[in-house]
Design an enzyme around this catalytic site. Structure first.
Site, PDB file in Angstrom:
ATOM      1  N   THR A   1       0.849  -1.208   0.000  1.00  0.00           N
ATOM      2  CA  THR A   1       0.000   0.000   0.000  1.00  0.00           C
ATOM      3  C   THR A   1       0.878   1.249   0.000  1.00  0.00           C
ATOM      4  O   THR A   1       1.689   1.444   0.904  1.00  0.00           O
ATOM      5  CB  THR A   1      -0.905  -0.018   1.259  1.00  0.00           C
ATOM      6  OG1 THR A   1      -1.654  -1.218   1.248  1.00  0.00           O
ATOM      7  CG2 THR A   1      -1.835   1.179   1.290  1.00  0.00           C
TER       8      THR A   1
ATOM      9  N   LEU B   1      -6.787  -8.388   0.924  1.00  0.00           N
ATOM     10  CA  LEU B   1      -7.053  -9.536   1.810  1.00  0.00           C
ATOM     11  C   LEU B   1      -7.125  -9.115   3.272  1.00  0.00           C
ATOM     12  O   LEU B   1      -6.536  -8.126   3.693  1.00  0.00           O
ATOM     13  CB  LEU B   1      -6.026 -10.654   1.620  1.00  0.00           C
ATOM     14  CG  LEU B   1      -4.575 -10.532   2.058  1.00  0.00           C
ATOM     15  CD1 LEU B   1      -4.402 -10.609   3.562  1.00  0.00           C
ATOM     16  CD2 LEU B   1      -3.789 -11.662   1.427  1.00  0.00           C
TER      17      LEU B   1
ATOM     18  N   GLU C   1      -6.529 -10.375   7.234  1.00  0.00           N
ATOM     19  CA  GLU C   1      -5.879 -11.384   8.066  1.00  0.00           C
ATOM     20  C   GLU C   1      -6.982 -12.287   8.617  1.00  0.00           C
ATOM     21  O   GLU C   1      -8.107 -11.833   8.839  1.00  0.00           O
ATOM     22  CB  GLU C   1      -5.126 -10.719   9.218  1.00  0.00           C
ATOM     23  CG  GLU C   1      -3.860 -10.037   8.767  1.00  0.00           C
ATOM     24  CD  GLU C   1      -3.101  -9.393   9.914  1.00  0.00           C
ATOM     25  OE1 GLU C   1      -3.195  -9.862  11.052  1.00  0.00           O
ATOM     26  OE2 GLU C   1      -2.421  -8.394   9.642  1.00  0.00           O
TER      27      GLU C   1
ATOM     28  N   CYS D   1      -3.615  -2.445   9.229  1.00  0.00           N
ATOM     29  CA  CYS D   1      -3.973  -1.661   8.033  1.00  0.00           C
ATOM     30  C   CYS D   1      -4.904  -0.480   8.285  1.00  0.00           C
ATOM     31  O   CYS D   1      -4.557   0.646   7.938  1.00  0.00           O
ATOM     32  CB  CYS D   1      -4.607  -2.569   6.991  1.00  0.00           C
ATOM     33  SG  CYS D   1      -3.435  -3.693   6.276  1.00  0.00           S
TER      34      CYS D   1
ATOM     35  N   LYS E   1      -3.468   2.588  10.163  1.00  0.00           N
ATOM     36  CA  LYS E   1      -2.331   3.141   9.411  1.00  0.00           C
ATOM     37  C   LYS E   1      -2.802   3.825   8.126  1.00  0.00           C
ATOM     38  O   LYS E   1      -2.370   4.932   7.799  1.00  0.00           O
ATOM     39  CB  LYS E   1      -1.364   1.994   9.077  1.00  0.00           C
ATOM     40  CG  LYS E   1      -0.232   2.347   8.155  1.00  0.00           C
ATOM     41  CD  LYS E   1       0.677   1.152   7.915  1.00  0.00           C
ATOM     42  CE  LYS E   1       0.250   0.329   6.734  1.00  0.00           C
ATOM     43  NZ  LYS E   1       0.963   0.496   5.497  1.00  0.00           N
TER      44      LYS E   1
END
Ligand code: UDX
Length: 435
Positions: free
Chosen positions: A122, A157, A159, A267, A270
């Protein structure tokens, strides 16, 4: 066809394993020698359901794990899946990806193939064009669009469902400028994922799609958490029934409407911060995302209020934390709200005992002997003045009166409402249920 995957975290290792188990020749590359050794022996360095089996299948076929960039020479396809961690100002740190790209550039300078390099990491809009492409051209001495192709290919995706999501993504996004390489990429993904929609766009838009996607998910969570806070002040109101009803409106959709302690993980926090930081740089004040983030922080305050209301003065009290991973079925504790609550409670001189089916070892590395670790639900709750359920592990939904009978004071604060239907003999408080 030789495919290389650079960076063997959740995304890279899942991808390399799935591709190899489908019969492709795959090199999985990571600079961490110890990690490579483990993976070569079929050991997954983190907990991810199903990954171990797919990795083993891959290793039996054509998956080779290596820590030397020379191994990826003459690849037809190179996926870059290295991390882009967060800096203290919220922006992303590009050091790792720049280094990886420079190494790839050096390798393709000697390559007989014209590889496609897919960036799955990313990165903020403009990174491919302004940062990664110039490094590749400089280090390889080759021209983009002619001797290699660079394509943005963001990953979506989750986790805990990494294998399912790698095998069956909901969309493939390809961002680039070079028609020849985009066409080749489309053919590859059509074979790999028949019937999955492919969106072809330019670099910047593709990079932005990933941020839009994750900030929308964070938005849904903060939205329902806002509703949940209102519900808590309406006696008898239940946020889950509200989520169920509005989720049936197809314009809204039922997913990501579980109220809780706020979003964590590697993710969403962040990415929301990074896009806010970027937005300011482009001259747009990210008012909406500021609210999304504020509500997320507010959930911690809400939980602390519930603890104080039900436990009084916290100094010297025993508090049990049930759940440390940022969500069930992972041992990942990155940006887990549990850890934030533990830090606040430690400052208030609370004696903390924690439990988690998977994440204890990772938490020990952070808190060492500052907190106590329990290996069973009964033990974590024993002698406590309050038990807080932070992660929706299925075993916590099976808590009975037997588990809580040795609590000093029977107070359960359930941030996930997984015990809302069990008639426990205790003072039960839940996020999103009015009392
Ligand atoms: C997320 C995105 O979902 C994924 O598409 C992206 O590629 C990476 O980031 P992940 O970090 O694995 O995936 O976790 P996710 O399942 O999205 O959960 C993130 C956080 O939101 C967790 O803390 C979870 O508990 C919380 N959450 C999620 C809620 O509180 N309520 C929900 O309804 C959903």
């Amino acid at each position: 066809m030789k495919i290389s995957v650079v960076g063997l975290g959740f995304v890279g290792l899942s991808l390399a394993s799935v591709l190899a188990s489908k019969g492709f020749n795959v090199i999985g590359l990571d600079v961490d020698v110890i990690k490579c050794k483990k993976i070569s022996n079929g050991i997954v360095p983190f907990y991810e359901p199903d990954l171990k089996q797919v990795l083993k299948n891959g290793l039996k076929k054509n998956l080779e794990i290596n820590n030397n960039f020379l191994s990826i020479k003459n690849s037809d396809i190179i996926f870059i899946t290295v991390g882009t961690p967060q800096k203290s100002n919220g922006a992303i740190e590009l050091t790792i990806i720049k280094k990886a790209i420079a190494s790839v550039g050096k390798i393709i300078s000697k390559s007989k193939k014209n590889p496609i390099i897919f960036i799955k990491s990313t990165v903020i809009p403009g990174t491919l064009e302004n940062t990664l492409l110039p490094i590749l051209e400089k280090e390889s001495g080759k021209e983009s669009g002619k001797e290699f192709g660079l394509i943005s290919n963001p990953e979506f995706l989750q986790e805990s469902t990494a294998i399912r999501d790698t095998k069956f993504p909901h969309v493939i996004v390809l961002g680039g400028t070079e028609k020849k390489y985009l066409k080749k990429a489309k053919i590859f993904f059509n074979i790999l994922h028949p019937n999955i929609p492919i969106i072809i766009t330019n670099y910047q838009t593709s990079e932005m799609i990933k941020y839009a996607n994750n900030s929308f998910l964070a938005t849904k969570i903060s939205f329902i958490n806002q509703i949940s806070s209102i519900c808590q002040n309406i006696p008898g109101a239940n946020v889950d029934d509200i989520a169920k009803a509005i989720g049936l409106d197809s314009r809204i959709g039922k997913l990501f409407l579980n109220a809780g302690p706020g979003y964590g993980g590697s993710c969403l926090p962040k990415d929301v911060k990074a896009i806010m930081n970027f937005s300011l740089k482009t001259g747009t004040t990210p008012l909406f995302l500021e609210a999304v983030e504020k509500i997320n922080e507010q959930q911690i305050v809400n939980i602390m209020k519930l603890i104080k209301k039900n436990c009084g003065n916290l100094k010297g009290k025993n508090i049990a934390i049930l759940g440390l991973a940022f969500k069930p079925n992972t041992d990942d504790i990155r940006d887990s709200i549990s850890l934030k609550i533990i830090k606040i409670l430690l400052k208030k001189h609370v004696i903390i005992t924690v439990h988690d089916p998977m994440a204890i070892e990772n938490v020990k590395k952070i808190f060492k002997n500052k907190i106590n670790y329990a290996s069973s639900i009964t033990n974590v709750l024993k002698n406590s003045h309050c038990g807080i359920i932070m992660t929706a592990w299925p075993e916590y939904s099976k808590i009975t009166n037997n588990h809580i009978k040795n609590m000093e004071k029977r107070v359960i604060i359930d941030s996930r409402r997984i015990l809302k239907n069990s008639k426990l003999d205790c003072n039960y408080q839940a996020i999103g249920i009015g009392s």
